[in-house]
Design an enzyme around this catalytic site. Structure first.
Site, short mmCIF file in Angstrom:
data_model
loop_
_atom_site.label_atom_id
_atom_site.label_comp_id
_atom_site.label_asym_id
_atom_site.label_seq_id
_atom_site.Cartn_x
_atom_site.Cartn_y
_atom_site.Cartn_z
N LYS A 95 -11.07 -3.44 -3.67
CA LYS A 95 -11.91 -2.25 -3.83
C LYS A 95 -11.13 -1.11 -4.44
O LYS A 95 -11.69 -0.25 -5.10
CB LYS A 95 -12.39 -1.76 -2.46
N LYS A 143 0.82 -1.22 0.00
CA LYS A 143 0.00 0.00 0.00
C LYS A 143 0.85 1.26 0.00
O LYS A 143 0.47 2.27 -0.59
CB LYS A 143 -0.97 0.01 1.19
N LYS A 180 -4.97 -9.68 -6.25
CA LYS A 180 -6.27 -9.99 -5.63
C LYS A 180 -7.33 -8.98 -6.06
O LYS A 180 -7.01 -7.82 -6.35
CB LYS A 180 -6.14 -10.09 -4.11
N1 AQP Z 1 -9.86 -10.77 -3.13
C1 AQP Z 1 -10.23 -11.28 -1.98
N2 AQP Z 1 -10.45 -12.61 -1.83
C2 AQP Z 1 -10.84 -13.14 -0.64
N3 AQP Z 1 -11.04 -12.38 0.47
C3 AQP Z 1 -10.84 -11.05 0.37
N4 AQP Z 1 -10.96 -10.04 1.26
C4 AQP Z 1 -10.65 -8.87 0.65
N5 AQP Z 1 -10.33 -9.08 -0.63
C5 AQP Z 1 -10.44 -10.43 -0.84
C6 AQP Z 1 -11.35 -10.23 2.64
O1 AQP Z 1 -12.38 -9.29 2.94
C7 AQP Z 1 -12.22 -8.86 4.29
C8 AQP Z 1 -12.18 -7.38 4.38
O2 AQP Z 1 -11.19 -6.79 3.61
P1 AQP Z 1 -10.90 -5.22 3.81
O3 AQP Z 1 -11.86 -4.40 3.06
O4 AQP Z 1 -10.85 -4.87 5.22
O5 AQP Z 1 -9.47 -5.02 3.32
P2 AQP Z 1 -8.70 -5.56 2.14
O6 AQP Z 1 -8.33 -6.95 2.40
O7 AQP Z 1 -7.57 -4.62 1.93
O8 AQP Z 1 -9.77 -5.50 0.94
P3 AQP Z 1 -9.68 -4.67 -0.35
O9 AQP Z 1 -10.89 -4.95 -1.12
O10 AQP Z 1 -8.39 -4.91 -1.04
O11 AQP Z 1 -9.80 -3.20 0.17
P4 AQP Z 1 -8.92 -1.95 -0.16
O12 AQP Z 1 -8.81 -1.93 -1.64
O13 AQP Z 1 -9.73 -0.82 0.40
O14 AQP Z 1 -7.61 -2.13 0.53
C9 AQP Z 1 -10.96 -9.52 4.83
O15 AQP Z 1 -11.34 -10.66 5.57
C10 AQP Z 1 -10.22 -9.90 3.60
O16 AQP Z 1 -9.39 -11.02 3.82
#
Ligand code: AQP
Length: 321
Positions: free
Chosen positions: A193, A108, A190
């Protein structure tokens, strides 16, 4: 059981299959707290009005996916002061060496490491606080959070050794149909968002036409046999994994190439996501209902947190009045 998601935009299929679908299944068995981790969200810049909208959107999504808002606690992290208080205490017993190993910070912060915030660097200590504040025993998350959870376990152990046994060592639950859903544009990244391209993900708010279009445009390869030799075919493996996770069965249909398979995949994805999207749209219109859920959830979470914080403060040597 405790888990959370950042209110940083529309939740997507990865959040659903990696996290929320498991929460729905586990809510019967465990006393559960589902947090909307807005303090984690501001570790990177957020536009205030949009953050406020996204907090309600995330609550609506939890409920639309099947989380029982009466039985469980749904609340925004910032409404319970214990998260910040315990985050500070745990930050003071977390060596920099442990934080330096965290791959999420490296990803990040990117090239701009010197410009990244202290909050982004300390994210895992706050995440440990989120979990330990409620003396959580079980934490269902996707595969990408494994390293942070291991750190939370180490931090709990460090606290217990220094101040006396208090925290249970939380168990990660990285289970369920798809613990790591990948981007539709790149099978090695992965689904996220914050990916710039909306075509990289299926949002839980997407309508049927959008889902069909995104799947039609999803990267695949020129192999005619959709299911053969998946080891070196990340995009194909991901699409088949999504299909299997959504249907609950291994993907072994008799497809004549990706055009054929993608039609099936789109139909399955629409059948699962469309009812959720319809419910989210309905719920987000009722802001007073969502606010009442979040207020009640915050009060219930605070009750547990305040009681535990008193004990924690005593152990650390802080005055408790
Ligand atoms: N691609 C994924 N596959 C499986 N699980 C996922 N999670 C996120 N992306 C995937 C799971 O969703 C929960 C919450 O995630 P988060 O929003 O707190 O943070 P993150 O993991 O950083 O998700 P994003 O979508 O990538 O958000 P941004 O882009 O805002 O950083 C967790 O249980 C995570 O494992």
């Amino acid at each position: 059981m405790f888990s959370g998601i950042q209110p940083t935009g529309n939740l997507h299929l990865g959040n659903y299959l990696g996290a929320i679908k498991n929460w729905v299944a586990l809510q019967e068995k465990y006393r559960s707290i589902f947090c909307i981790v807005d303090m984690h969200a501001i570790t990177v810049p957020q536009e205030p009005a949009e953050l406020a909208r996204n907090i309600r959107l995330t609550a609506a999504t939890y409920i639309a996916c099947g989380i029982d808002a009466e039985k469980n606690i749904i609340f925004p992290q910032s409404a319970v002061a214990g998260h910040a208080e315990l985050g500070w205490i745990l930050g003071c017993i977390t060596p920099l060496g442990w934080l330096n190993r965290m791959t999420q910070f490296k990803e990040k912060a990117g090239e701009e490491r010197e410009g990244a915030s202290l909050g982004l660097y300390g994210y895992p200590a706050l995440m440990a606080a989120d979990i330990l504040l409620y003396k959580t025993t079980h934490v269902p998350v996707g595969e990408d959070q494994k390293q942070h959870l291991e750190l939370a376990r180490d931090i709990a152990g460090a606290f217990n050794r220094q101040f006396g046994e208090f925290f249970p060592i939380p168990e990660p639950m990285i289970t369920g149909p798809a613990t790591r859903v990948m981007s539709l544009r790149d099978g090695l990244r992965k689904m996220s968002k914050s990916d710039e391209s909306d075509y990289s993900r299926i949002n839980l708010t997407d309508d049927a036409d959008t889902i069909a279009l995104k799947i039609q445009k999803a990267k695949s390869d020129s192999e005619r046999d959709v299911t053969a030799n998946l080891e070196n075919r990340p995009e194909a493996a991901n699409l088949l994994n999504i299909y299997a996770a959504l249907t609950g069965n291994p993907a072994n249909g008799n497809w004549r190439g990706f055009g054929d398979f993608k039609k099936d995949l789109a139909a399955v994805a629409i059948s699962v996501i469309e009812p959720i999207a319809v419910e989210i749209r309905k719920l987000t219109k009722d802001t007073s209902y969502l606010d009442s859920i979040l207020k009640k959830g915050s009060e219930r979470a605070n009750e547990i947190a305040e009681k535990n914080m008193k004990e924690i403060k005593k152990l650390v040597g802080f005055p408790v009045f």
